[in-house]
Write a protein that holds these residues in place. Structure first.
Motif, PDB file in Angstrom:
ATOM      1  N   THR A  71       9.755  22.750  29.478  1.00 28.17           N
ATOM      2  CA  THR A  71       9.097  23.925  28.907  1.00 28.17           C
ATOM      3  C   THR A  71       9.771  25.183  29.433  1.00 28.17           C
ATOM      4  N   GLY A  72      10.086  26.125  28.531  1.00 28.12           N
ATOM      5  CA  GLY A  72      10.737  27.369  28.913  1.00 28.12           C
ATOM      6  C   GLY A  72      12.246  27.279  28.847  1.00 28.12           C
ATOM      7  N   ASP A  73      12.896  28.366  29.224  1.00 31.13           N
ATOM      8  CA  ASP A  73      14.362  28.458  29.170  1.00 31.13           C
ATOM      9  C   ASP A  73      14.958  27.965  30.474  1.00 31.13           C
ATOM     10  N   HIS A  74      15.558  26.787  30.429  1.00 35.70           N
ATOM     11  CA  HIS A  74      16.210  26.203  31.599  1.00 35.70           C
ATOM     12  C   HIS A  74      17.671  25.878  31.292  1.00 35.70           C
ATOM     13  N   THR A  75      18.250  26.650  30.401  1.00 38.22           N
ATOM     14  CA  THR A  75      19.652  26.406  30.044  1.00 38.22           C
ATOM     15  C   THR A  75      20.572  26.575  31.239  1.00 38.22           C
ATOM     16  N   ALA A  76      20.207  27.450  32.199  1.00 39.46           N
ATOM     17  CA  ALA A  76      21.063  27.713  33.354  1.00 39.46           C
ATOM     18  C   ALA A  76      20.702  26.881  34.571  1.00 39.46           C
ATOM     19  N   ALA A  77      19.622  26.118  34.495  1.00 37.20           N
ATOM     20  CA  ALA A  77      19.158  25.368  35.666  1.00 37.20           C
ATOM     21  C   ALA A  77      20.138  24.252  36.007  1.00 37.20           C
ATOM     22  N   SER A  78      20.480  24.154  37.292  1.00 47.51           N
ATOM     23  CA  SER A  78      21.381  23.084  37.714  1.00 47.51           C
ATOM     24  C   SER A  78      20.628  21.845  38.170  1.00 47.51           C
ATOM     25  N   ASP A  79      19.387  22.011  38.617  1.00 49.41           N
ATOM     26  CA  ASP A  79      18.614  20.849  39.057  1.00 49.41           C
ATOM     27  C   ASP A  79      17.796  20.296  37.892  1.00 49.41           C
ATOM     28  N   ALA A  80      17.222  19.118  38.122  1.00 49.31           N
ATOM     29  CA  ALA A  80      16.514  18.406  37.056  1.00 49.31           C
ATOM     30  C   ALA A  80      15.006  18.596  37.120  1.00 49.31           C
ATOM     31  N   ALA A  81      14.521  19.425  38.043  1.00 45.70           N
ATOM     32  CA  ALA A  81      13.081  19.470  38.317  1.00 45.70           C
ATOM     33  C   ALA A  81      12.239  19.788  37.095  1.00 45.70           C
ATOM     34  N   ALA A  82      12.701  20.717  36.254  1.00 43.81           N
ATOM     35  CA  ALA A  82      11.891  21.141  35.106  1.00 43.81           C
ATOM     36  C   ALA A  82      11.909  20.138  33.963  1.00 43.81           C
ATOM     37  N   PHE A  83      12.890  19.253  33.953  1.00 46.65           N
ATOM     38  CA  PHE A  83      13.074  18.335  32.818  1.00 46.65           C
ATOM     39  C   PHE A  83      12.257  17.064  33.054  1.00 46.65           C
ATOM     40  N   THR A  84      10.952  17.171  32.799  1.00 44.88           N
ATOM     41  CA  THR A  84      10.019  16.100  33.136  1.00 44.88           C
ATOM     42  C   THR A  84       9.781  15.109  32.010  1.00 44.88           C
ATOM     43  N   GLU A  85      10.288  15.393  30.803  1.00 44.22           N
ATOM     44  CA  GLU A  85      10.128  14.485  29.663  1.00 44.22           C
ATOM     45  C   GLU A  85      11.488  13.938  29.249  1.00 44.22           C
ATOM     46  N   SER A  86      11.476  12.720  28.708  1.00 40.12           N
ATOM     47  CA  SER A  86      12.739  12.120  28.283  1.00 40.12           C
ATOM     48  C   SER A  86      12.583  11.397  26.958  1.00 40.12           C
ATOM     49  N   SER A  87      13.708  11.199  26.298  1.00 34.51           N
ATOM     50  CA  SER A  87      13.785  10.568  24.983  1.00 34.51           C
ATOM     51  C   SER A  87      15.125   9.849  24.905  1.00 34.51           C
ATOM     52  N   GLN A  88      15.229   8.880  24.023  1.00 32.62           N
ATOM     53  CA  GLN A  88      16.507   8.183  23.836  1.00 32.62           C
ATOM     54  C   GLN A  88      17.086   8.480  22.460  1.00 32.62           C
ATOM     55  N   SER A 148      11.667  14.237  17.035  1.00 40.15           N
ATOM     56  CA  SER A 148      12.253  14.838  15.838  1.00 40.15           C
ATOM     57  C   SER A 148      11.208  15.350  14.848  1.00 40.15           C
ATOM     58  N   ALA A 149      10.090  14.668  14.714  1.00 37.44           N
ATOM     59  CA  ALA A 149       9.096  15.084  13.723  1.00 37.44           C
ATOM     60  C   ALA A 149       8.462  16.420  14.089  1.00 37.44           C
ATOM     61  N   GLY A 150       8.129  16.604  15.368  1.00 33.72           N
ATOM     62  CA  GLY A 150       7.490  17.839  15.791  1.00 33.72           C
ATOM     63  C   GLY A 150       8.448  18.967  16.099  1.00 33.72           C
ATOM     64  N   GLY A 151       9.678  18.625  16.460  1.00 31.54           N
ATOM     65  CA  GLY A 151      10.641  19.657  16.836  1.00 31.54           C
ATOM     66  C   GLY A 151      10.281  20.284  18.171  1.00 31.54           C
ATOM     67  N   PHE A 152      10.697  21.533  18.355  1.00 30.16           N
ATOM     68  CA  PHE A 152      10.617  22.174  19.666  1.00 30.16           C
ATOM     69  C   PHE A 152      10.108  23.609  19.538  1.00 30.16           C
ATOM     70  N   ALA A 153       9.452  24.087  20.584  1.00 30.52           N
ATOM     71  CA  ALA A 153       8.990  25.475  20.647  1.00 30.52           C
ATOM     72  C   ALA A 153       8.862  25.873  22.109  1.00 30.52           C
ATOM     73  N   ASP A 154       9.542  26.955  22.518  1.00 33.15           N
ATOM     74  CA  ASP A 154       9.622  27.388  23.914  1.00 33.15           C
ATOM     75  C   ASP A 154       9.991  26.201  24.809  1.00 33.15           C
ATOM     76  N   GLN A 155      11.027  25.489  24.401  1.00 31.74           N
ATOM     77  CA  GLN A 155      11.461  24.303  25.139  1.00 31.74           C
ATOM     78  C   GLN A 155      12.984  24.241  25.217  1.00 31.74           C
ATOM     79  N   SER A 156      13.455  23.671  26.317  1.00 25.49           N
ATOM     80  CA  SER A 156      14.883  23.402  26.508  1.00 25.49           C
ATOM     81  C   SER A 156      15.117  21.904  26.381  1.00 25.49           C
ATOM     82  N   VAL A 157      16.187  21.538  25.663  1.00 25.69           N
ATOM     83  CA  VAL A 157      16.570  20.143  25.497  1.00 25.69           C
ATOM     84  C   VAL A 157      17.951  19.961  26.114  1.00 25.69           C
ATOM     85  N   ARG A 158      18.041  19.070  27.093  1.00 21.48           N
ATOM     86  CA  ARG A 158      19.319  18.800  27.765  1.00 21.48           C
ATOM     87  C   ARG A 158      19.785  17.406  27.379  1.00 21.48           C
ATOM     88  N   GLN A 159      21.010  17.328  26.827  1.00 16.06           N
ATOM     89  CA  GLN A 159      21.545  16.077  26.311  1.00 16.06           C
ATOM     90  C   GLN A 159      22.853  15.748  27.029  1.00 16.06           C
TER      91      GLN A 159
END
Length: 414
Positions: free
Chosen positions: A169-186, A52-63
């Protein structure tokens, strides 16, 4: 006023772009009801390390969230309440979850606002997407994926989600697989609510309002074991339609605002409870942090003021008056035992008992659920029962949250 930025179409094979729902374009307004919610907070990492402190830039967040109610159409509410600049959303999708960061490809729907696939949210405001036509069932897990092409700055959030969010990193709004989502948060980011639409829904949403005990602190991660989750299942089994949505914030207080522990209950009640689409009932369980933190330095680095039972009761009376004015039934819950926790002292417990005595006897709430007695150890009413204690002597475990839901559900169903 929210500025909308149209851009070149982001059409992707297999994606459906949602149609603009113009004001007055339909014969009747849609009957929206809350199916999921989170109370938003200032950007802060003092208690929960997150993005939350740094926010996001050229990143996709999947919740990933689980809906408490279903329907043929859905809309997503996004919040920039604590932003200091317009939030540019370059793309957004909703889809059924396939587990973790994966989604079911054929269910991906692109979200729009006013027909635009890219849009801005003004600082201090919240928006709702246009409706997405995608049948969803109660209890179903769905994902919301947001792409931020340019820096967002610090992010409006919900710190302690007891659920995993993912970043790529990048636009993965349409991605169905999880490969690009290498970071996680709670934690959750910008996501304030999800509503479903359907005929015949009249104020059947219950809002669980409170602190970490409502938020589900120390419950199982990605397990949906918070008391509002259990309560949804119990009410459904009991034949009562409608969702239970969670408006808890860990560390929250009735009387004191904090940039780390959330706006006080008095400050946020109208927004987080009365502002929920379709709300008919509120369950209020808050005050233990006012009592327990009194005279101590909190996670925000500030000395927490001492409170009396009379001050806590006065706060409850304000919430009750607001709920009554809005035609919302308000259920009061007594404060749970907390002996053995770092909060505990005999003087603080006397304040808690005075507050609980008022809740039980004053007749101010429309109904009362006595969680104090339901959750106490059989041989020591100042302590949580061992079978319900998560180990910190303040928060219930998963079995304890289920027991809370059983007590609250019995009151709602009768």
């Amino acid at each position: 006023m929210i500025a909308l930025a149209r851009r070149a179409s982001l059409a992707v094979a297999g994606l459906s772009t949602l149609a603009l729902v113009a004001c007055g374009a339909e014969a009747a307004a849609p009957e929206w009801s809350g199916a999921w919610a989170a109370a938003v907070q200032h950007p802060a990492t003092a208690v929960t390390p997150n993005w939350s402190a740094g926010g996001f830039a050229d990143q996709s967040v999947r919740q990933v969230v689980r809906l408490a109610d279903g329907g043929p159409q859905v809309r997503v509410r996004l919040s920039n309440r604590y932003g200091t600049a317009p939030l540019a959303v370059a793309g957004a999708t909703v889809a059924r979850s396939a587990g973790g960061a994966a989604v079911i490809p054929e269910t991906v729907r692109r979200l729009t606002v006013g027909g635009a696939e890219a849009f801005e949210i003004a600082p201090g405001t919240e928006i709702s997407s246009d409706r997405a036509t995608t049948p969803l069932a109660a209890g179903e897990s769905i994902t919301v994926t947001l792409y931020f092409a340019r820096p967002t700055g610090p992010a409006t959030q919900h710190a302690q989600a007891a659920a995993t969010s993912y970043r790529a990193t990048g636009d993965h709004t349409a991605a169905s697989d999880a490969a690009a989502f290498t970071e996680s948060s709670q934690s959750w980011y910008y996501l304030a609510g999800i509503d479903t639409v359907g005929p015949g829904r009249v104020r059947n949403v219950t809002v669980a309002f409170g602190d970490s005990i409502t938020d589900g602190y120390r419950s199982g991660i990605d397990a949906d074991q918070r008391y509002p989750d259990h309560l949804t299942r119990q009410l459904t089994a009991g034949g009562r339609p409608g969702a239970v949505v969670n408006a808890g914030i860990s560390g929250n207080r009735l009387l004191t605002d904090s940039t780390v522990l959330g706006d006080s209950a008095l400050t946020r009640f109208r927004r987080d409870v009365l502002g929920q689409p379709g709300v008919g009932t509120a369950v209020v369980l808050i005050g233990i942090n006012d009592i327990g933190l009194a005279g101590m330095t909190g996670p925000d680095g500030l000395l927490s003021p001492k409170v009396s039972a009379e001050q806590v009761v006065a706060g409850y009376r304000e919430l009750i008056a607001e709920a009554r004015a809005a035609g919302v039934r308000v259920i009061g819950a007594t404060l749970l035992p907390f002996a053995g926790s770092p909060y505990y002292s005999a003087d603080k417990d006397r304040v808690r008992m005075e507050v609980n005595g008022w809740i039980r006897s004053a007749g101010a709430f429309d109904a009362v659920v006595d969680l104090d007695r339901a959750m106490a150890a059989p041989t020591d009413p100042t302590r949580l029962a061992d079978t319900y204690d998560s180990g910190d002597h303040l928060h219930p475990n998963d079995s304890g949250y289920a027991a809370m839901a059983a007590a609250i559900g019995a009151v709602i169903l009768t």
